[in-house]
Design a protein around this motif. Structure first.
Motif: not given
Lengths: 134, 81
Positions: A32, A35-36, A97, A100, A104, A107-108, A111
């Protein structure tokens, strides 16, 4: 030389901001955080492009003065800011956007499979899985 | 374009960027990223790019923060760096 540094101080800020984003993308271990860093990097580049269209002195924003019902008046393009970088960067914001959102979602998924967001731990678990397969 | 205002907003943007990448808690980092986007929006309004400013305020600030918060709720808040 001093005039060159101080006179264009905003460009130095853009370079520093871009370096901060690039550092976060390369050196941080959390996904994360990476990504930021990517968001900061994109915004710095968009900021650079928008700043190209800025003019000094007595200029208007790109809305025609007396545009309604004054068709006969002469319009000087030099009196307005350059709207072309603004329009192009509007598209870039929307694309960032979308990028992103996709990142994300990935990323989920990562995880759910590895139960961690740390890059080193993910590589370790992956290597163990590969060794177990062989 | 007023250079004092430009300088102030650039310093605030830089502080927000550094705080967002250095803080340990991911939820705090994302909220600071939202503040970063709002200062960026002010910077663009000050540069005369009004259309970019309100697109940033409407899309980047709100939607991006909501997506990040949703992803952090689904995963974890803790971060080692």
């Amino acid at each position: 030389m001093l005039d060159f540094i101080i006179g264009k101080f905003n460009f130095w800020f853009y370079v520093i901001l871009m370096a901060v984003g690039l550092f976060a993308m390369l050196a941080k271990r959390n996904l994360v955080k990476k990504l930021i860093g990517m968001n900061i990097f994109q915004t710095a580049i968009i900021l650079f492009y928008v700043s190209i269209g800025v003019k000094k002195g007595n200029v208007h924003v790109p809305i025609i003065v007396g545009g309604h019902g004054h068709e006969g008046e002469l319009i000087q393009a030099a009196d307005y800011l350059n709207p072309l970088p603004h329009v192009l960067m509007l598209t870039a914001i929307v694309v960032s956007i979308a990028t992103t959102g996709v990142a994300l979602a990935i990323i989920i998924m990562i995880y759910r499979r590895y139960n961690t967001l740390n890059e080193d731990e993910i590589i370790e678990i992956r290597q163990k899985q590969l060794e177990a397969e062989v | 374009m007023i250079w004092q205002l430009d300088f102030l907003f650039l310093i605030l943007v830089l502080i927000c960027a550094l705080a967002a990448i250095n803080i340990k808690d991911l939820l705090s980092a994302v909220i600071i990223l939202g503040a970063f986007s709002f200062f960026m929006c002010l910077l663009w309004a000050e540069m005369g790019a009004v259309d970019v400013a309100f697109t940033e305020a409407a899309v980047a600030t709100s939607v991006c923060t909501i997506l990040f918060v949703g992803a952090i709720i689904k995963t974890t808040r803790r971060s080692k760096d």
